[in-house]
Design an enzyme around this catalytic site. Structure first.
Site, PDB file in Angstrom:
ATOM      1  N   ASP A   1      -5.585  18.565 -15.785  1.00 55.03           N
ATOM      2  CA  ASP A   1      -5.836  17.190 -16.197  1.00 55.03           C
ATOM      3  C   ASP A   1      -5.367  17.083 -17.652  1.00 55.03           C
ATOM      4  O   ASP A   1      -5.965  17.652 -18.558  1.00 55.03           O
ATOM      5  CB  ASP A   1      -7.339  16.892 -16.053  1.00 55.03           C
ATOM      6  CG  ASP A   1      -7.699  15.455 -16.422  1.00 55.03           C
ATOM      7  OD1 ASP A   1      -6.958  14.843 -17.218  1.00 55.03           O
ATOM      8  OD2 ASP A   1      -8.722  14.954 -15.920  1.00 55.03           O
TER       9      ASP A   1
ATOM     10  N   LYS B   1      -6.398   5.892 -20.191  1.00 52.67           N
ATOM     11  CA  LYS B   1      -6.558   6.379 -21.556  1.00 52.67           C
ATOM     12  C   LYS B   1      -5.251   6.203 -22.341  1.00 52.67           C
ATOM     13  O   LYS B   1      -4.843   5.092 -22.549  1.00 52.67           O
ATOM     14  CB  LYS B   1      -7.036   7.832 -21.506  1.00 52.67           C
ATOM     15  CG  LYS B   1      -8.184   8.078 -20.492  1.00 52.67           C
ATOM     16  CD  LYS B   1      -9.458   7.340 -20.807  1.00 52.67           C
ATOM     17  CE  LYS B   1     -10.468   7.339 -19.657  1.00 52.67           C
ATOM     18  NZ  LYS B   1     -10.847   8.646 -19.137  1.00 52.67           N
TER      19      LYS B   1
ATOM     20  N   ARG C   1       0.845  -1.208   0.000  1.00 55.82           N
ATOM     21  CA  ARG C   1       0.000   0.000   0.000  1.00 55.82           C
ATOM     22  C   ARG C   1       0.875   1.250   0.000  1.00 55.82           C
ATOM     23  O   ARG C   1       0.537   2.269  -0.590  1.00 55.82           O
ATOM     24  CB  ARG C   1      -0.958   0.003   1.205  1.00 55.82           C
ATOM     25  CG  ARG C   1      -1.694   1.326   1.389  1.00 55.82           C
ATOM     26  CD  ARG C   1      -3.040   1.207   2.088  1.00 55.82           C
ATOM     27  NE  ARG C   1      -3.043   0.354   3.264  1.00 55.82           N
ATOM     28  CZ  ARG C   1      -2.522   0.683   4.453  1.00 55.82           C
ATOM     29  NH1 ARG C   1      -1.940   1.846   4.635  1.00 55.82           N
ATOM     30  NH2 ARG C   1      -2.580  -0.169   5.457  1.00 55.82           N
TER      31      ARG C   1
ATOM     32  N   TYR D   1     -14.374  16.693 -17.549  1.00 54.94           N
ATOM     33  CA  TYR D   1     -14.806  15.299 -17.543  1.00 54.94           C
ATOM     34  C   TYR D   1     -15.971  15.153 -16.553  1.00 54.94           C
ATOM     35  O   TYR D   1     -15.892  15.650 -15.415  1.00 54.94           O
ATOM     36  CB  TYR D   1     -13.624  14.418 -17.124  1.00 54.94           C
ATOM     37  CG  TYR D   1     -13.976  12.971 -16.946  1.00 54.94           C
ATOM     38  CD1 TYR D   1     -14.326  12.198 -18.044  1.00 54.94           C
ATOM     39  CD2 TYR D   1     -13.971  12.378 -15.693  1.00 54.94           C
ATOM     40  CE1 TYR D   1     -14.658  10.861 -17.892  1.00 54.94           C
ATOM     41  CE2 TYR D   1     -14.293  11.044 -15.534  1.00 54.94           C
ATOM     42  CZ  TYR D   1     -14.637  10.293 -16.631  1.00 54.94           C
ATOM     43  OH  TYR D   1     -14.959   8.973 -16.470  1.00 54.94           O
TER      44      TYR D   1
END
Ligand SMILES: *Cc1c(COP(=O)(O)O)cnc(C)c1O
Length: 384
Positions: free
Chosen positions: A176, A201, A50, A102
């Site tokens: 972004d 993406k 983690r 988005y």
């Protein structure tokens, strides 16, 4: 000496691999939750996945190098990355966002961040004059959050200019950069403080893995984000890190090919009578052309267009075969999306209308197929 971008896609900055001594050319997948210690206070540098895992770390080094960041953090999704980023802020803080974002980011801000006490103002950063923009800034304003080109309307925002305003008022500029990918655009070099990616993406590039990134130019922000990723536990898993590492190796050739295809499809769409508008920053008469040319190395592979009627839009979505009617973008396969019911379904109706996202708007994520096949597919679906 700094490597070129395609070399950095393979090797990052070329630092020697300190973890694996086998000579493996493909970085191994360290599928281990925990790491053994030789004694008290003696760590190999890895304790628990983690916190950090060698495969994730290798991916983070490559992405940091592609975006010229001091650090990059790999998350389980783009939204997990943005969610962690919002934890940098405190109740009462105000963030200015571009209006054409988005849909998932708008949903997060409206439903989760607001509940946590953050406030938002949304403006069209591609049109807003400097003075108008400055009027929105108050004592509590802490950040500006944008995408450029925007989703889905392909507006282009001048990153350098906005970075000057951000610096003047001591605001974080968050960009972004999913749509152009680091292959075409590097916001940190233009003065942004944090870059966000949906690694799902272009970085992954094969429509097979969900991932997200935060990259920053500030060591102080990097340290706070490191604390967050280990505390909230939304880091990317080892196998998925490996898939994105592998995807990035071909980022350059994928982007070049898909952009070339996009240019040809834009030409076709512009001459098609049933298409009423085409939104692509590579069109010289488009509003964003000059700025995009100045701040990016390409116009990207995303193309939005408007057709004559809603019925035609629906028929196209029903009739496509080679092109998939599916959400997402940035993969080798060409996808067509209907923003109003898919990516932007949760965006308030007034916002969609103001941005021009109507039931006649379609968005293409252009892939790497043979261009002749893509054009034949469009000819067929427009005239079946
Ligand atoms: C897809 C996307 C996101 C969200 O990323 P996920 O990996 O789907 O969580 C954020 N920003 C943009 C621009 C996107 O296209």
């Amino acid at each position: 000496m700094e490597y070129g971008i395609s070399t950095r896609c393979l090797y990052g900055n070329g630092e020697e691999n300190q973890v694996d001594r086998s000579g493996a050319v493909s970085f191994p997948i360290y599928q281990s939750a925990t790491f053994a210690h030789k004694g008290v206070g003696e760590s190999t540098g890895y304790d628990y996945s983690r916190l950090q895992n060698p495969t994730r770390e290798q991916l983070e080094k490559v992405v940091a190098s592609l975006e010229y960041g001091v650090d990059a953090l790999a998350f389980s999704s783009g939204m997990a990355a943005i969610t962690a980023l919002m934890e940098l802020f405190s109740p009462g803080d105000h963030i200015i966002t571009d209006c054409d974002l988005y849909g998932g980011s708008i949903r997060l801000f409206d439903n989760i961040s607001k509940k946590n006490g953050l406030t938002f103002s949304s403006v069209d950063c591609s049109r807003q004059g400097h003075e108008e923009f400055e009027k929105l800034i108050s004592e509590n304003t802490k950040a500006i959050f944008i995408e450029t080109p925007t989703n889905p309307m392909m507006n282009v925002i001048d990153i350098e200019k906005l970075a000057e305003t951000a610096k003047k008022y001591n605001l974080l500029l968050i960009v972004d950069n999913t749509f152009l990918s680091p292959y075409f655009q590097n916001p940190l070099k233009l003065g942004a403080d944090v870059v966000v990616h949906s690694g799902t993406k272009y970085l992954g590039g094969h429509n097979d893995t969900i991932a997200g990134f935060l990259v920053t130019s500030s060591p102080e922000i990097a340290e706070r984000l490191r604390f967050l990723i280990k505390t909230v536990g939304s880091g990317l898993a080892p196998f998925d890190s490996w898939l994105i590492l592998r995807g990035i190796k071909t980022l350059g050739i994928r982007m070049e090919r898909a952009e070339k295809n996009a240019g040809r499809l834009v030409e076709w769409l512009c001459q098609e009578k049933k298409v009423t508008k085409v939104f692509y920053p590579g069109i010289p008469s488009s509003r964003g052309y000059e700025i995009c040319k100045k701040q990016a190395r390409g116009f990207g592979c995303m193309v939005t267009f408007e057709v004559e009627t809603k019925e035609l839009a629906h028929r196209i979505l029903k009739d496509v075969r080679l092109i998939h009617f599916a959400e997402s973008l940035g993969g080798v396969e060409t996808l067509i999306t209907y923003p109003i019911t898919q990516t932007h379904a949760d965006v308030p109706k007034e916002v969609l209308a103001a941005n021009g996202v109507t039931d006649r708007i379609l968005r293409l994520s252009v892939g790497i197929e043979d261009i002749e096949d893509l054009i034949k597919e469009l000819e067929r679906v427009f005239y079946v």
